[in-house]
Design a protein around this motif. Structure first.
Motif, mmCIF file in Angstrom:
data_model
loop_
_atom_site.group_PDB
_atom_site.id
_atom_site.type_symbol
_atom_site.label_atom_id
_atom_site.label_comp_id
_atom_site.label_asym_id
_atom_site.label_seq_id
_atom_site.Cartn_x
_atom_site.Cartn_y
_atom_site.Cartn_z
ATOM 1 N N ILE A 56 0.880 -1.164 0.000
ATOM 2 C CA ILE A 56 0.000 0.000 0.000
ATOM 3 C C ILE A 56 0.923 1.221 0.000
ATOM 4 C CG2 ILE A 56 -1.748 1.323 1.234
ATOM 5 C CD1 ILE A 56 -2.852 -1.294 2.317
ATOM 6 N N HIS A 57 0.675 2.128 -0.926
ATOM 7 C CA HIS A 57 1.509 3.311 -1.114
ATOM 8 C C HIS A 57 0.791 4.526 -0.536
ATOM 9 C CE1 HIS A 57 3.746 1.243 -4.544
ATOM 10 N NE2 HIS A 57 2.726 0.450 -4.299
ATOM 11 N N LEU A 58 1.449 5.208 0.384
ATOM 12 C CA LEU A 58 0.933 6.463 0.924
ATOM 13 C C LEU A 58 1.665 7.614 0.256
ATOM 14 C CD1 LEU A 58 0.822 5.816 4.777
ATOM 15 C CD2 LEU A 58 -0.992 5.518 3.098
ATOM 16 N N LYS A 59 0.930 8.663 -0.054
ATOM 17 C CA LYS A 59 1.525 9.871 -0.605
ATOM 18 C C LYS A 59 1.171 11.012 0.338
ATOM 19 C CE LYS A 59 1.841 10.962 -5.190
ATOM 20 N NZ LYS A 59 1.326 11.352 -6.510
ATOM 21 N N TYR A 60 2.162 11.882 0.585
ATOM 22 C CA TYR A 60 1.930 13.023 1.472
ATOM 23 C C TYR A 60 2.965 14.103 1.168
ATOM 24 C CZ TYR A 60 5.788 10.998 4.189
ATOM 25 O OH TYR A 60 7.000 10.499 4.580
ATOM 26 N N ASP A 61 2.686 15.297 1.676
ATOM 27 C CA ASP A 61 3.612 16.413 1.546
ATOM 28 C C ASP A 61 4.245 16.693 2.898
ATOM 29 O OD1 ASP A 61 2.901 16.732 -1.141
ATOM 30 O OD2 ASP A 61 1.359 18.210 -0.675
ATOM 31 N N LYS A 62 5.541 16.983 2.856
ATOM 32 C CA LYS A 62 6.288 17.343 4.063
ATOM 33 C C LYS A 62 7.463 18.205 3.636
ATOM 34 C CE LYS A 62 8.873 15.269 7.907
ATOM 35 N NZ LYS A 62 8.644 16.359 8.808
ATOM 36 N N ASP A 63 7.636 19.309 4.330
ATOM 37 C CA ASP A 63 8.756 20.222 4.048
ATOM 38 C C ASP A 63 8.787 20.664 2.592
ATOM 39 O OD1 ASP A 63 9.567 19.922 6.723
ATOM 40 O OD2 ASP A 63 10.804 18.170 6.228
ATOM 41 N N GLY A 64 7.608 20.900 2.020
ATOM 42 C CA GLY A 64 7.533 21.393 0.657
ATOM 43 C C GLY A 64 7.771 20.356 -0.421
ATOM 44 N N ARG A 65 7.853 19.100 -0.040
ATOM 45 C CA ARG A 65 8.097 18.026 -1.011
ATOM 46 C C ARG A 65 7.028 16.950 -0.896
ATOM 47 N NH1 ARG A 65 14.543 16.834 -0.868
ATOM 48 N NH2 ARG A 65 15.121 18.767 -1.917
ATOM 49 N N THR A 66 6.716 16.332 -2.006
ATOM 50 C CA THR A 66 5.811 15.187 -2.007
ATOM 51 C C THR A 66 6.632 13.943 -1.727
ATOM 52 O OG1 THR A 66 4.322 16.263 -3.567
ATOM 53 C CG2 THR A 66 4.167 13.869 -3.383
ATOM 54 N N LYS A 67 6.143 13.144 -0.788
ATOM 55 C CA LYS A 67 6.852 11.929 -0.363
ATOM 56 C C LYS A 67 5.961 10.720 -0.619
ATOM 57 C CE LYS A 67 9.974 14.292 2.211
ATOM 58 N NZ LYS A 67 11.358 14.106 2.459
ATOM 59 N N LEU A 68 6.605 9.578 -0.743
ATOM 60 C CA LEU A 68 5.915 8.308 -0.929
ATOM 61 C C LEU A 68 6.451 7.328 0.110
ATOM 62 C CD1 LEU A 68 3.934 6.704 -2.766
ATOM 63 C CD2 LEU A 68 5.937 5.989 -4.061
ATOM 64 N N GLN A 69 5.549 6.680 0.813
ATOM 65 C CA GLN A 69 5.922 5.664 1.797
ATOM 66 C C GLN A 69 5.111 4.421 1.494
ATOM 67 O OE1 GLN A 69 8.165 6.037 4.488
ATOM 68 N NE2 GLN A 69 7.890 3.846 4.790
ATOM 69 N N MET A 70 5.767 3.270 1.479
ATOM 70 C CA MET A 70 5.080 2.015 1.173
ATOM 71 C C MET A 70 5.128 1.089 2.385
ATOM 72 S SD MET A 70 6.314 1.300 -2.737
ATOM 73 C CE MET A 70 8.026 1.221 -2.317
ATOM 74 N N TYR A 71 4.023 0.360 2.565
ATOM 75 C CA TYR A 71 3.927 -0.618 3.638
ATOM 76 C C TYR A 71 3.397 -1.924 3.062
ATOM 77 C CZ TYR A 71 4.576 3.232 6.838
ATOM 78 O OH TYR A 71 5.094 4.311 7.497
ATOM 79 N N PRO A 72 3.836 -3.062 3.609
ATOM 80 C CA PRO A 72 3.285 -4.340 3.167
ATOM 81 C C PRO A 72 1.778 -4.377 3.380
ATOM 82 C CG PRO A 72 5.245 -4.696 4.503
ATOM 83 C CD PRO A 72 4.885 -3.240 4.617
ATOM 84 N N ARG A 73 1.066 -4.775 2.348
ATOM 85 C CA ARG A 73 -0.394 -4.777 2.404
ATOM 86 C C ARG A 73 -0.924 -5.691 3.503
ATOM 87 N NH1 ARG A 73 -4.508 -5.715 -2.679
ATOM 88 N NH2 ARG A 73 -6.415 -5.513 -1.451
ATOM 89 N N GLU A 74 -0.342 -6.861 3.643
ATOM 90 C CA GLU A 74 -0.820 -7.812 4.649
ATOM 91 C C GLU A 74 -0.701 -7.231 6.058
ATOM 92 O OE1 GLU A 74 0.040 -12.358 6.200
ATOM 93 O OE2 GLU A 74 0.826 -11.740 4.257
ATOM 94 N N ALA A 75 0.404 -6.579 6.356
ATOM 95 C CA ALA A 75 0.594 -5.974 7.677
ATOM 96 C C ALA A 75 -0.382 -4.825 7.889
ATOM 97 C CB ALA A 75 2.034 -5.488 7.827
ATOM 98 N N ALA A 76 -0.576 -4.006 6.876
ATOM 99 C CA ALA A 76 -1.476 -2.854 6.992
ATOM 100 C C ALA A 76 -2.924 -3.285 7.193
ATOM 101 C CB ALA A 76 -1.355 -1.965 5.757
ATOM 102 N N GLU A 77 -3.315 -4.389 6.591
ATOM 103 C CA GLU A 77 -4.695 -4.862 6.674
ATOM 104 C C GLU A 77 -4.950 -5.766 7.883
ATOM 105 O OE1 GLU A 77 -5.251 -6.616 2.794
ATOM 106 O OE2 GLU A 77 -5.771 -4.671 1.907
ATOM 107 N N GLN A 78 -3.911 -6.063 8.673
ATOM 108 C CA GLN A 78 -4.050 -7.011 9.773
ATOM 109 C C GLN A 78 -5.046 -6.560 10.830
ATOM 110 O OE1 GLN A 78 -2.539 -10.161 9.820
ATOM 111 N NE2 GLN A 78 -4.185 -10.374 11.325
ATOM 112 N N LEU A 79 -5.052 -5.285 11.189
ATOM 113 C CA LEU A 79 -6.002 -4.793 12.192
ATOM 114 C C LEU A 79 -7.439 -5.004 11.724
ATOM 115 C CD1 LEU A 79 -6.616 -3.370 14.874
ATOM 116 C CD2 LEU A 79 -6.397 -1.189 13.652
#
Length: 90
Positions: A56-79
């Motif tokens: 799962i890819h997250l996109k966000y802005d921080k310090d004037g830049r667009t960033k991308l952070q990825m997490y394993p889908r299985e771990a993210a969906e575990q809750l």
């Protein structure tokens, strides 16, 4: 709380809140982590950008830049999986 941990916590509860729109506790918890991300880490425009078979890819802005952070889908969906498998919450 580290940025990566806050992003992951937000992602997990965001998935729960999307799947269970009537779950006020999930929405409140999601908002709590979003507040940490904005107030403590300066994150804006956070969204789930893409979901593929493994990540799962997250996109966000921080310090004037667009960033991308990825997490394993299985771990993210575990809750969400754990909540759905517990009859107490259904």
């Amino acid at each position: 709380m580290r940025l990566e941990d806050a992003l992951f916590n937000w992602l997990q509860i965001q998935l729960v809140a999307e799947e269970r729109p009537e779950d006020r506790a999930a929405a409140d918890t999601r908002d709590f982590f979003l507040e940490i991300l904005t107030d403590d880490h300066g994150v804006t425009n956070l969204l789930v950008h893409k979901t593929d078979d493994t990540m799962i890819h997250l996109k966000y802005d921080k310090d004037g830049r667009t960033k991308l952070q990825m997490y394993p889908r299985e771990a993210a969906e575990q809750l969400l999986t754990d909540i759905n498998q517990n009859p107490k919450y259904n």
